[in-house]
Write a protein that holds these residues in place. Structure first.
Motif, PDB file in Angstrom:
ATOM      1  N   SER A  35      53.007  39.284  47.227  1.00 37.87           N
ATOM      2  CA  SER A  35      53.339  38.168  46.343  1.00 37.87           C
ATOM      3  C   SER A  35      52.531  38.155  45.145  1.00 37.87           C
ATOM      4  N   ASP A  36      53.144  38.287  44.094  1.00 43.82           N
ATOM      5  CA  ASP A  36      52.434  38.105  43.021  1.00 43.82           C
ATOM      6  C   ASP A  36      51.598  36.706  42.708  1.00 43.82           C
ATOM      7  N   GLY A  37      50.290  36.950  42.398  1.00 43.67           N
ATOM      8  CA  GLY A  37      49.643  35.515  42.020  1.00 43.67           C
ATOM      9  C   GLY A  37      49.780  34.878  41.032  1.00 43.67           C
ATOM     10  N   ARG A  38      50.425  35.499  39.958  1.00 43.04           N
ATOM     11  CA  ARG A  38      50.858  34.610  38.721  1.00 43.04           C
ATOM     12  C   ARG A  38      51.883  33.587  39.216  1.00 43.04           C
ATOM     13  N   ASP A  39      52.784  34.033  40.158  1.00 42.72           N
ATOM     14  CA  ASP A  39      53.776  32.770  40.506  1.00 42.72           C
ATOM     15  C   ASP A  39      52.879  31.649  41.224  1.00 42.72           C
ATOM     16  N   LEU A  96      49.998  43.738  41.128  1.00 39.03           N
ATOM     17  CA  LEU A  96      51.087  43.900  42.134  1.00 39.03           C
ATOM     18  C   LEU A  96      51.671  45.349  41.823  1.00 39.03           C
ATOM     19  N   PRO A  97      51.993  46.078  40.925  1.00 35.62           N
ATOM     20  CA  PRO A  97      52.368  47.328  40.697  1.00 35.62           C
ATOM     21  C   PRO A  97      51.597  48.507  41.442  1.00 35.62           C
ATOM     22  N   PRO A 145      46.725  34.554  37.862  1.00 41.65           N
ATOM     23  CA  PRO A 145      46.851  35.894  37.585  1.00 41.65           C
ATOM     24  C   PRO A 145      45.601  36.839  38.207  1.00 41.65           C
ATOM     25  N   ASP A 194      48.104  41.537  36.248  1.00 37.50           N
ATOM     26  CA  ASP A 194      49.131  41.882  37.241  1.00 37.50           C
ATOM     27  C   ASP A 194      48.733  43.115  38.001  1.00 37.50           C
ATOM     28  N   VAL A 236      46.929  38.624  44.609  1.00 33.01           N
ATOM     29  CA  VAL A 236      48.340  38.936  45.301  1.00 33.01           C
ATOM     30  C   VAL A 236      47.919  37.973  46.816  1.00 33.01           C
ATOM     31  N   GLU A 265      52.234  48.146  45.011  1.00 36.87           N
ATOM     32  CA  GLU A 265      53.868  48.876  45.380  1.00 36.87           C
ATOM     33  C   GLU A 265      53.730  50.026  45.331  1.00 36.87           C
ATOM     34  N   TRP A 281      55.188  40.091  51.800  1.00 37.58           N
ATOM     35  CA  TRP A 281      55.345  39.163  50.900  1.00 37.58           C
ATOM     36  C   TRP A 281      55.541  37.588  51.266  1.00 37.58           C
TER      37      TRP A 281
END
Length: 382
Positions: free
Chosen positions: A349-353, A338-339, A357, A336, A360, A342, A36
């Protein structure tokens, strides 16, 4: 290879567990490979490690300041690498590039003014304006078949009389574009028409992966506009020194530099002596280590290119720069995904950050065997 004549083995496994690593601690105790945060798993160049050993052996770690040798190393590197010769007094040393982004937002304009940037983008670009009591205008990049592009018409539409600052990521994190001189000239033309200053984050400038391409600092595109540009650089990404907290701003305009320093007063600590030591060694290194690194990262990128070429649900556009892959996973989850990664044992890394959205980001600055293991785990998502 380094200036000390030692070969760096980028395939060497290095156990980063129990070392206080932000990257590896996120999934401590879980079978999830951390790909990440932008932190490579490689040892620093031998020349840098040797300089740090000598400094430690001296035994005194007091307050430090940039030495004449460091200034000579940095200005010499900028001149040799880019043909850029900013005066030494234009350099302002900082304990991190994110600090520079926040200071730029405070030093330009006044509370209530606007800052503009393109998304997706490195998360501090989205946070710094708000922390400086500025408003943020976001202009989405356009995703074309051959790469991400600026939407210059949308950029101009988003500007208002209160827009004072453009935050530029050059090369761009996370999409991996190395902006061309023509694209940069178009940005500068817009900035000139609307009386903008530009803060150009060029921390990934020495990580161009396209053979034959070369990073061109924004300040060199139009020398007549250079005094309206605040350039942020650091050795941390190229030579893998992020934990030492050393970066610098290049601010040619004395008035802007004074405002920038005024915002630092009482809040921004000086760079620590080990950060200064490592920076000088990195900028003085003979370039062979970086050449070996780029060759290795290109190999990792090729592995990803082959893997994504056979994927029906995950999409990417091959990055021209950085060691970061920006992945369109909206077919997995439009908000989302990302889960799902995982759950298969890969932490991204989460694209929302980044303001996007459904995407990744994957850091391929790691051993090829580890990257291959991660891709094997992700096979069910293809």
């Amino acid at each position: 290879m380094s200036g000390d004549g030692d070969m760096t083995d980028f395939d060497l496994p290095i156990d980063r567990h129990s070392t206080g690593s932000v990257k590896w601690n996120r999934y401590a105790g879980r079978d999830i490979l951390p790909l990440w945060v932008a932190d490579m798993d490689f040892r620093c160049p031998p020349a840098v490690l040797a300089a740090l050993h000598r400094r430690i052996a001296h035994g005194v770690l007091g307050y430090g300041e940039p030495s004449a040798g460091l200034l000579d190393a940095v200005t010499g590197y900028l001149r040799a690498s880019y043909g850029w010769s900013p005066p030494p007094e234009a350099l302002v040393w900082l304990p991190g590039l994110v600090v520079g982004l926040n200071l730029a937002c405070r030093a330009v304009g006044a509370p209530g003014d606007a800052v503009i940037s393109a998304t997706p983008v490195y998360p501090p670009f989205l946070a710094a304006p708000r922390l400086a009591e500025r408003t943020l205008a976001r202009v989405p990049l356009r995703q074309a078949a051959d790469g991400w592009r600026w939407d210059f018409e949308a950029l101009e539409r988003a500007l208002t009389p209160r827009t004072r600052l453009l935050l530029l990521c050059h090369p761009h994190n996370p999409v991996g574009r190395a902006w061309t001189p023509e694209e940069l000239r178009q940005l500068l033309a817009i900035a000139r028409r609307h009386d903008l200053l530009i803060c150009s984050d060029e921390i990934h400038g020495d990580l161009i992966l396209e053979p034959g391409r070369r990073h061109v600092p924004l300040a060199l595109i139009d020398p007549a506009f250079a005094e309206r540009i605040l350039t942020l650089m650091a050795p941390s990404k190229t030579w893998n020194l992020p934990g030492l907290g050393c970066s610098f701003a290049v601010i040619p305009d004395p008035a802007l530099r004074r405002r920038f320093r005024r915002e630092m007063a009482g809040l921004v600590p000086p760079v620590n002596v080990l950060g200064l030591t490592a920076a000088e060694a990195a900028y003085r290194d003979d370039g062979r280590w970086r050449a070996d690194l780029l060759a290795y990262l290109r190999g990792n990128r090729a592995l990803l290119r082959d893997w994504f070429g056979d994927s029906r649900r995950l999409r990417w556009i091959c990055p021209e720069a950085t060691y970061l892959a920006w992945i369109d996973a909206r077919a997995i989850d439009p908000v989302d995904p990302l889960p799902a990664f995982e759950a298969l044992g890969v932490g991204l890394s989460d694209g929302r950050d980044f303001g996007c959205p459904g995407f990744v980001r994957l850091n391929f600055g790691c051993r090829r065997a580890l990257l291959a293991q991660a891709l094997e785990r992700l096979a069910p998502l293809r």
